[in-house]
Design a protein around this motif. Structure first.
Motif, PDB file in Angstrom:
ATOM      1  N   TYR A   1     -30.656  -1.651   0.447  1.00 54.39           N
ATOM      2  CA  TYR A   1     -29.382  -1.634   1.633  1.00 54.39           C
ATOM      3  C   TYR A   1     -29.406  -2.864   2.379  1.00 54.39           C
ATOM      4  O   TYR A   1     -28.529  -2.835   3.080  1.00 54.39           O
ATOM      5  CB  TYR A   1     -29.889  -0.298   2.516  1.00 54.39           C
ATOM      6  CG  TYR A   1     -28.875   0.104   3.577  1.00 54.39           C
ATOM      7  CD1 TYR A   1     -27.689   0.975   3.065  1.00 54.39           C
ATOM      8  CD2 TYR A   1     -29.149  -0.329   4.819  1.00 54.39           C
ATOM      9  CE1 TYR A   1     -26.799   1.264   4.286  1.00 54.39           C
ATOM     10  CE2 TYR A   1     -28.125  -0.080   5.820  1.00 54.39           C
ATOM     11  CZ  TYR A   1     -26.981   1.006   5.463  1.00 54.39           C
ATOM     12  OH  TYR A   1     -26.220   1.120   6.493  1.00 54.39           O
ATOM     13  N   LEU A   2     -30.665  -3.470   2.431  1.00 57.50           N
ATOM     14  CA  LEU A   2     -30.602  -4.780   3.183  1.00 57.50           C
ATOM     15  C   LEU A   2     -29.993  -6.008   2.654  1.00 57.50           C
ATOM     16  O   LEU A   2     -30.260  -7.129   3.300  1.00 57.50           O
ATOM     17  CB  LEU A   2     -32.087  -4.952   3.497  1.00 57.50           C
ATOM     18  CG  LEU A   2     -32.771  -4.105   4.356  1.00 57.50           C
ATOM     19  CD1 LEU A   2     -34.212  -4.517   4.528  1.00 57.50           C
ATOM     20  CD2 LEU A   2     -32.048  -3.404   5.458  1.00 57.50           C
ATOM     21  N   ALA A   3     -29.192  -5.852   1.729  1.00 58.72           N
ATOM     22  CA  ALA A   3     -28.615  -6.974   1.052  1.00 58.72           C
ATOM     23  C   ALA A   3     -27.620  -7.926   1.897  1.00 58.72           C
ATOM     24  O   ALA A   3     -27.734  -9.047   1.747  1.00 58.72           O
ATOM     25  CB  ALA A   3     -27.455  -6.318  -0.224  1.00 58.72           C
TER      26      ALA A   3
ATOM     27  N   SER B   1     -30.378 -12.521  -6.554  1.00 56.91           N
ATOM     28  CA  SER B   1     -31.311 -12.020  -5.534  1.00 56.91           C
ATOM     29  C   SER B   1     -30.925 -11.964  -4.170  1.00 56.91           C
ATOM     30  O   SER B   1     -31.432 -11.361  -3.189  1.00 56.91           O
ATOM     31  CB  SER B   1     -32.575 -13.110  -5.380  1.00 56.91           C
ATOM     32  OG  SER B   1     -33.151 -13.280  -6.452  1.00 56.91           O
ATOM     33  N   ILE B   2     -29.546 -12.296  -3.759  1.00 59.39           N
ATOM     34  CA  ILE B   2     -28.963 -12.001  -2.609  1.00 59.39           C
ATOM     35  C   ILE B   2     -27.550 -11.497  -2.532  1.00 59.39           C
ATOM     36  O   ILE B   2     -26.974 -11.214  -1.473  1.00 59.39           O
ATOM     37  CB  ILE B   2     -28.826 -13.521  -1.836  1.00 59.39           C
ATOM     38  CG1 ILE B   2     -27.653 -14.403  -2.458  1.00 59.39           C
ATOM     39  CG2 ILE B   2     -30.204 -14.079  -1.681  1.00 59.39           C
ATOM     40  CD1 ILE B   2     -27.272 -15.497  -1.362  1.00 59.39           C
ATOM     41  N   ASN B   3     -27.147 -10.943  -3.925  1.00 60.29           N
ATOM     42  CA  ASN B   3     -25.779 -10.440  -3.757  1.00 60.29           C
ATOM     43  C   ASN B   3     -25.697  -8.954  -3.427  1.00 60.29           C
ATOM     44  O   ASN B   3     -26.696  -8.453  -3.353  1.00 60.29           O
ATOM     45  CB  ASN B   3     -25.139 -10.682  -5.338  1.00 60.29           C
ATOM     46  CG  ASN B   3     -26.041  -9.769  -6.499  1.00 60.29           C
ATOM     47  OD1 ASN B   3     -26.881  -9.174  -6.355  1.00 60.29           O
ATOM     48  ND2 ASN B   3     -25.749 -10.216  -7.682  1.00 60.29           N
ATOM     49  N   VAL B   4     -24.614  -8.409  -3.574  1.00 59.00           N
ATOM     50  CA  VAL B   4     -24.657  -6.782  -3.115  1.00 59.00           C
ATOM     51  C   VAL B   4     -24.707  -5.895  -4.523  1.00 59.00           C
ATOM     52  O   VAL B   4     -24.588  -4.789  -4.582  1.00 59.00           O
ATOM     53  CB  VAL B   4     -23.236  -6.415  -2.543  1.00 59.00           C
ATOM     54  CG1 VAL B   4     -23.135  -7.316  -1.149  1.00 59.00           C
ATOM     55  CG2 VAL B   4     -21.961  -6.692  -3.218  1.00 59.00           C
TER      56      VAL B   4
ATOM     57  N   ARG C   1     -34.363  -3.546  -5.859  1.00 58.96           N
ATOM     58  CA  ARG C   1     -33.074  -4.331  -6.255  1.00 58.96           C
ATOM     59  C   ARG C   1     -34.019  -5.018  -7.659  1.00 58.96           C
ATOM     60  O   ARG C   1     -35.041  -5.449  -7.498  1.00 58.96           O
ATOM     61  CB  ARG C   1     -32.986  -5.424  -5.498  1.00 58.96           C
ATOM     62  CG  ARG C   1     -32.158  -6.638  -6.015  1.00 58.96           C
ATOM     63  CD  ARG C   1     -32.249  -7.936  -4.928  1.00 58.96           C
ATOM     64  NE  ARG C   1     -31.231  -7.771  -3.610  1.00 58.96           N
ATOM     65  CZ  ARG C   1     -30.078  -8.192  -3.782  1.00 58.96           C
ATOM     66  NH1 ARG C   1     -29.545  -8.635  -4.898  1.00 58.96           N
ATOM     67  NH2 ARG C   1     -29.304  -8.107  -2.486  1.00 58.96           N
ATOM     68  N   ALA C   2     -33.275  -5.355  -8.519  1.00 66.59           N
ATOM     69  CA  ALA C   2     -33.473  -5.989  -9.636  1.00 66.59           C
ATOM     70  C   ALA C   2     -32.942  -7.159  -9.581  1.00 66.59           C
ATOM     71  O   ALA C   2     -31.679  -7.299  -9.768  1.00 66.59           O
ATOM     72  CB  ALA C   2     -33.333  -5.065 -11.022  1.00 66.59           C
ATOM     73  N   THR C   3     -33.645  -8.437  -9.788  1.00 68.02           N
ATOM     74  CA  THR C   3     -33.198  -9.662  -9.815  1.00 68.02           C
ATOM     75  C   THR C   3     -33.487 -10.088 -11.281  1.00 68.02           C
ATOM     76  O   THR C   3     -34.053  -9.853 -12.027  1.00 68.02           O
ATOM     77  CB  THR C   3     -33.840 -10.567  -8.491  1.00 68.02           C
ATOM     78  OG1 THR C   3     -35.368 -10.788  -9.279  1.00 68.02           O
ATOM     79  CG2 THR C   3     -33.769  -9.713  -7.376  1.00 68.02           C
TER      80      THR C   3
ATOM     81  N   GLY D   1     -24.469  -1.004  -0.961  1.00 67.49           N
ATOM     82  CA  GLY D   1     -23.332  -0.751   0.099  1.00 67.49           C
ATOM     83  C   GLY D   1     -22.390   0.114  -0.335  1.00 67.49           C
ATOM     84  O   GLY D   1     -21.656   0.705   0.521  1.00 67.49           O
ATOM     85  N   THR D   2     -22.024   0.373  -1.601  1.00 60.61           N
ATOM     86  CA  THR D   2     -21.200   1.305  -2.167  1.00 60.61           C
ATOM     87  C   THR D   2     -21.216   2.004  -3.147  1.00 60.61           C
ATOM     88  O   THR D   2     -22.154   1.649  -4.050  1.00 60.61           O
ATOM     89  CB  THR D   2     -19.807   0.364  -2.421  1.00 60.61           C
ATOM     90  OG1 THR D   2     -18.537   1.279  -2.851  1.00 60.61           O
ATOM     91  CG2 THR D   2     -20.070  -0.474  -3.805  1.00 60.61           C
ATOM     92  N   ASN D   3     -20.856   3.123  -3.181  1.00 61.78           N
ATOM     93  CA  ASN D   3     -21.137   4.202  -4.304  1.00 61.78           C
ATOM     94  C   ASN D   3     -19.964   4.400  -5.470  1.00 61.78           C
ATOM     95  O   ASN D   3     -20.209   5.051  -6.368  1.00 61.78           O
ATOM     96  CB  ASN D   3     -21.299   5.699  -3.680  1.00 61.78           C
ATOM     97  CG  ASN D   3     -22.847   5.783  -3.129  1.00 61.78           C
ATOM     98  OD1 ASN D   3     -23.649   4.825  -3.537  1.00 61.78           O
ATOM     99  ND2 ASN D   3     -23.108   6.948  -2.619  1.00 61.78           N
TER     100      ASN D   3
END
Length: 612
Positions: free
Chosen positions: A81-83, A122-125, A239-241, A394-396
């Motif tokens: 959620y903190l993306a 590592s920083i995308n949504v 998150r999986a990077t 951020g989106t489902n």
């Protein structure tokens, strides 16, 4: 825990992550006589995959170089959620800015790219979209190699994927087709980990307005058109990077060295081959800052550039590979005159369109953002259980849509999409106020939801060029957003379609009260008003591609940089594996395609294949 504190925590955690003995944090710590078979530059979805797969052979020594710090233990990276806390203006971002964009009323656009182990993964949504089969079949046609076709690439998707159940254990029937996905790969993916208030209304709209907005059970089947549940690169609430999936699990391999906090400044030419005077590239020069010492590392087999669609062309140009006139203007010796380097930059512009929501509880994102106590409670839930809203992106839901076959635009324009299975535009649904311009403050009052409209088959083409001969100067980035009639027309159509989706379906009655925030002032019946809104609001969705594009077995005249094996034309020992090689931008979030391309590229490298 307040968001301002997360930035500090991020930096502290990153430094703690560097304590791992398997990572080199200073090039001086690597033995001067260390021999590598391969050097891979850039640790995103391209480079991490290639380095990991090549080092599966214990007899092959690999050096992976990343400009940024480690991603391990960085809280905003781990918490899905903190993306949006990760860019811009953070230590994990290159923090680039575009040139003033004529199509955006002269605005320059903040242009985030990942500068961290894992790269932009590592920083995308985190959206995981395979693209359409038409996109890959077009890549195969352009390169003349059926190995890039959908049917050939689809098994690589299964190889890399680890589809896991959502952490809330809800029934995923009708949300994802498990049988078409991999369940043993390194990269975790899943559907929504927590429900959003808008979810049922999005799905209900696909039933009410099914002709225009059909439901799609799994948009990663190769046929993405319609509205469906989003799949994303997180699993088990984390998150999986590219790093967490491909590098950290194998960092103990004695034949894999990972060097972080180090910028590659130049690709080193060792000699010319005996056959045809072709320059051979067999090493790299690196430094940690503009004032620090430089170091050189050699590769006995290949240098693989995976620095992304911005930094890969920059590095090629700095090394004398590119348009002769541009290089000469900066005093750089031309080693290979390759005009297409840095050209054909394509990206997906997005516009956030807000709607007013009747109930505060349905404006989930803004409720969390305005209530620090609630924020802390949700973060604590994540820390203790890896569950709840913080385990979600951020989106489902995502929508992929095309202009109608009888649209009047086809009287004057050719269809730029890859084929009938490929979309022209995309919807992203957020239960919050979401601006497409980074840094735009949320209104102090009011409740909102947002449908982001994204142009995914653009015809605008820009460039990446050098601002100076210094590797520490930012490149000149010009995506040329909304610079063609087709792009302007299609963005206008996408914005109107987003409004129809929300305002024409009865399911939203009583939930949405109308257009909201700045979008409330836009007269949707007025072309000029919609275009004005688009030009004022459009920004990047961070999908640059094409700046080292793949072509067939011809040479420079076809306007490509790499051949079907992704080898740089006119060179030996040099290959590119990242989003810069896509001949056309995929009508999707590109990270999934990069992972798949890299998996195949690793096999090509291992086999020593020469298609041309």
């Amino acid at each position: 825990m307040h968001r301002s504190f997360l930035v500090v925590l991020s930096a502290v955690a990153a430094n703690l992550g560097l304590a791992s003995a398997a990572l080199f944090t200073d090039p001086a710590d690597i033995l001067a006589d260390k021999q590598y078979h391969y050097i891979v530059v850039g640790a995103g979805p391209g480079g991490s995959v290639v380095a990991s797969r090549l080092s599966e052979d214990p007899q092959t020594n690999v050096l992976l170089i990343e400009a940024g710090p480690s991603d391990e233990g960085v809280l905003p990276i781990e918490v899905p959620y903190l993306a949006y806390e990760l860019q811009p203006n953070t230590t994990h971002d290159w923090n680039y800015t575009t040139t003033p964009q004529t199509g955006l009323d002269g605005r320059a656009v903040i242009y985030s790219r990942g500068r961290v182990l894992g790269g932009s993964s590592s920083i995308n949504v985190m959206a995981y979209t395979r693209s359409s089969r038409d996109d890959f079949d077009r890549y195969a046609a352009v390169g003349g190699d059926q190995g890039w076709s959908w049917d050939a690439i689809e098994p690589y998707y299964r190889k890399l994927e680890h589809l896991v159940p959502p952490v809330d254990h809800h029934n995923t029937s009708g949300q994802v087709e498990w049988q078409i996905h991999g369940t043993r790969g390194p990269l975790n993916i899943t559907v929504a980990n927590a429900p959003f208030p808008i979810d049922s209304h999005v799905v209900a709209t696909t039933q009410e307005l099914s002709e225009e907005y059909p439901y799609n059970e799994d948009m990663n089947s190769g046929y993405p058109l319609g509205i469906g549940w989003a799949q994303a690169t997180y699993g088990n609430g984390i998150r999986a990077t590219a790093s967490s999936s491909y590098i950290r699990p194998v960092i103990s391999r004695p034949n894999l060295d990972v060097l972080i906090n180090t910028i590659t400044t130049k690709i080193l030419r060792s000699r010319h081959s005996d056959e045809a005077g072709v320059p051979v590239f067999s090493g790299v020069e690196v430094a940690q800052s503009s004032t620090s010492p430089t170091f050189a590392f050699n590769a006995t087999k290949e240098v693989v550039l995976s620095a992304g669609a911005i930094n890969t062309p920059q590095l090629l140009l700095l090394s004398g590979i590119g348009p002769r006139a541009h290089l000469a203007s900066l005093g750089i010796e031309t080693v290979v005159d390759l005009p297409a380097v840095g050209q054909n930059l394509a990206d997906h512009p997005r516009v956030g369109n807000q709607f007013s929501v009747a109930s505060a509880q349905d404006d989930l994102g803004d409720t969390i953002g305005r209530n620090s106590t609630l924020f802390d409670e949700l973060l604590q839930e994540w820390e203790e259980k890896r569950q709840g809203v913080m385990a979600n992106g951020g989106t489902n839901h995502i929508g992929w849509l095309r202009l109608p076959a009888d649209d009047p635009i086809w009287e004057t324009e050719e269809d730029p999409s890859a084929g009938p299975a490929a979309p022209h535009y995309e919807f992203l649904f957020r239960p919050a106020f979401a601006s497409s311009i980074p840094g735009t403050p949320t209104p102090a009052t009011g409740n909102f939801m947002t449908v982001l409209a994204v142009l995914v088959s653009p015809t605008s083409a820009g460039s990446v060029t050098l601002s100076s001969a210094s590797p520490f100067a930012p490149p000149v980035i010009d995506p040329a957003f909304l610079s063609t009639p087709f792009d302007v027309y299609t963005m206008r159509a996408a914005i109107r379609s987003a409004a129809r989706f929300v305002l024409s379906a009865q399911t939203w009655d009583g939930f949405v009260t109308g257009q909201g925030a700045g979008f409330a002032d836009v007269d949707l019946n007025d072309d000029a008003a919609v275009d004005k809104w688009a030009r004022a609001q459009a920004s990047t969705i961070w999908h640059p591609t094409g700046t080292a594009r793949m072509g067939g077995c011809g040479y420079v005249e076809e306007g490509s940089v790499v051949d079907p094996d992704l080898r740089v034309r006119g060179t030996e020992g040099l290959r590119v594996v990242d989003a810069s090689v896509f001949p056309f931008i995929p009508a999707a979030h590109p990270q999934a395609a990069v992972y798949a391309f890299a998996e195949r590229a690793a096999d090509l490298i291992k086999s020593g294949r020469r298609f041309c």
